[in-house]
Design an enzyme around this catalytic site. Structure first.
Site, PDB file in Angstrom:
ATOM      1  N   GLU A 153      -1.073  -5.385   8.732  1.00 11.10           N
ATOM      2  CA  GLU A 153      -0.279  -4.812   9.814  1.00 11.10           C
ATOM      3  C   GLU A 153      -0.974  -5.099  11.144  1.00 11.10           C
ATOM      4  OE1 GLU A 153       0.343  -0.641   9.069  1.00 11.10           O
ATOM      5  OE2 GLU A 153       1.182  -0.998   7.082  1.00 11.10           O
ATOM      6  N   ASP A 197       0.842  -1.204   0.000  1.00 13.27           N
ATOM      7  CA  ASP A 197       0.000   0.000   0.000  1.00 13.27           C
ATOM      8  C   ASP A 197       0.879   1.256   0.000  1.00 13.27           C
ATOM      9  OD1 ASP A 197       0.839  -0.135   2.618  1.00 13.27           O
ATOM     10  OD2 ASP A 197      -1.169   0.042   3.515  1.00 13.27           O
ATOM     11  N   SER A 198       2.220   1.045   0.001  1.00 11.69           N
ATOM     12  CA  SER A 198       3.139   2.160  -0.256  1.00 11.69           C
ATOM     13  C   SER A 198       2.832   2.799  -1.602  1.00 11.69           C
ATOM     14  CB  SER A 198       4.595   1.669  -0.230  1.00 11.69           C
ATOM     15  OG  SER A 198       4.755   0.520  -1.041  1.00 11.69           O
ATOM     16  N   ASP A 252      -1.137  -6.134  -0.066  1.00  6.32           N
ATOM     17  CA  ASP A 252      -1.453  -5.517   1.220  1.00  6.32           C
ATOM     18  C   ASP A 252      -2.951  -5.299   1.372  1.00  6.32           C
ATOM     19  OD1 ASP A 252       0.683  -5.043   2.933  1.00  6.32           O
ATOM     20  OD2 ASP A 252       1.282  -3.182   1.930  1.00  6.32           O
ATOM     21  N   GLU A 263       9.538  -4.080  10.392  1.00  4.78           N
ATOM     22  CA  GLU A 263       9.918  -2.784   9.803  1.00  4.78           C
ATOM     23  C   GLU A 263      10.474  -1.846  10.869  1.00  4.78           C
ATOM     24  OE1 GLU A 263       7.072  -0.909   7.181  1.00  4.78           O
ATOM     25  OE2 GLU A 263       8.318   0.888   6.993  1.00  4.78           O
ATOM     26  N   LYS A 285      -1.125  -9.420   3.043  1.00 10.39           N
ATOM     27  CA  LYS A 285      -0.336  -8.960   4.203  1.00 10.39           C
ATOM     28  C   LYS A 285      -1.192  -7.978   4.996  1.00 10.39           C
ATOM     29  CE  LYS A 285       3.342  -5.999   3.850  1.00 10.39           C
ATOM     30  NZ  LYS A 285       2.878  -4.827   4.623  1.00 10.39           N
TER      31      LYS A 285
HETATM   32  O1  KIV Z   1       3.546  -1.106   1.635  1.00  9.68           O
HETATM   33  C1  KIV Z   1       4.727  -1.503   1.597  1.00  9.68           C
HETATM   34  O2  KIV Z   1       5.479  -1.238   0.654  1.00  9.68           O
HETATM   35  C2  KIV Z   1       5.213  -2.304   2.715  1.00  9.68           C
HETATM   36  C3  KIV Z   1       6.687  -2.532   2.794  1.00  9.68           C
HETATM   37  C4  KIV Z   1       7.337  -1.314   3.319  1.00  9.68           C
HETATM   38  C5  KIV Z   1       7.031  -3.731   3.583  1.00  9.68           C
HETATM   39  O3  KIV Z   1       4.459  -2.711   3.542  1.00  9.68           O
END
Ligand code: KIV
Length: 271
Positions: free
Chosen positions: A120, A49-50, A88, A187, A118
């Site tokens: 968090e 989600d970056s 994500d 992280e 994924k």
């Molecule tokens: O969203 C992302 O790119 C991430 C990485 C920083 C692990 O979660």
């Protein structure tokens, strides 16, 4: 190393940990870049989600929606032959009830064609992880600095520097493992704490800003390739200078179009 010819599965990552083979993971957001990284042998492509920051130009990841993730995940999956694609779950798509969380994760797999998701969070996310695993959805955990929590953390900062934070992080990682995650991203965590977590867990750890002792490493590809130039965290290494190469290419294009040398006869259709 996972077999270079067959699709990487979540179980391969645990086997890599046991064999002492480092896991490589980079973020991807579109089919073209996914194809390049997949061809280079990256084991896991994370549709992070970056993308809210590096693709959409926002300050945080909070504005990313599930529809955006489905859209980008599908593109990355299309460009990938070997790597495991992990997508994500964005902000607030797994906090408002277990069945909604499972349904949202299912969309990333069914519509986004991801091989895993994924999320968090630590011990408080364990029941959601368990429900997803029970439904056949492989889940990667993510502890330490959790960018979706930036507003409660009060900014982007390292996590686990005090003894209390370190013990809490270890307990979170254990709870995620017990709930059924197949790997955990650490992280912005001190290297000695990451080493402890990695030694204690059977599931692989994948570090970003967590030192050399993790079972694998991940970077945001736009950082690693030198494309995202707004801000560079200390732990990022630039493995390429694609931003500079693209600006040079764009300048050359502008010069040639303005100067009339492009398109020349070789780039023109003759009647
Ligand atoms: O969203 C992302 O790119 C991430 C990485 C920083 C692990 O979660």
């Amino acid at each position: 190393m996972a077999n270079p010819h067959t699709r990487v599965r979540v179980t391969d990552l645990a086997a890599m940990k046991r064999a002492g083979h480092k896991i490589t993971m980079l973020t991807a957001y579109d089919a073209t870049m996914a194809r390049i990284m997949d061809g280079a042998g990256v084991d896991v492509l994370l549709v992070g989600d970056s993308l809210g920051m590096v693709v959409m130009g926002e300050d945080t990841t909070v504005g990313v929606t599930l529809d955006m993730m489905v859209h980008h995940s599908r593109a990355v999956a299309r460009g990938t032959a070997r790597a495991l694609v992990v997508a994500d779950l964005p902000f607030l798509t797994y906090h408002t009830g277990t069945s909604e969380a499972v349904r949202n994760a299912g969309r990333l797999m069914q519509e986004g064609r991801a091989g895993a998701v994924k999320l968090e969070g630590g011990a408080s996310s364990a029941p959601i992880v368990r429900a997803m695993a029970d439904a056949g959805i492989p889940v990667m955990g993510h502890v330490g600095l959790m960018p979706q929590h930036v507003h409660v953390l009060g900014g982007y900062r390292a996590v686990g520097k005090t003894p209390g934070e370190a013990e809490a992080l270890l307990a979170d990682a254990r709870a995620l493992q017990d709930a059924g995650v197949f790997a955990i991203v650490l992280e912005c965590v001190p290297a000695d704490l990451a080493r402890r977590v990695t030694a204690e867990l059977a599931v692989p750890t994948i570090g970003i800003g967590a030192g050399p002792h993790c079972d694998g490493q991940v970077l945001v590809s736009y950082d690693a390739f030198g494309l995202y130039q707004d801000f560079q965290p200390k732990f990022v290494k630039r493995f390429g200078r694609l931003g500079a190469a693209m600006s040079e290419a764009a300048r050359a294009y502008v010069d040639e179009v303005r100067g009339g040398s492009f398109p020349g006869p070789e780039h023109s259709i003759q009647s």
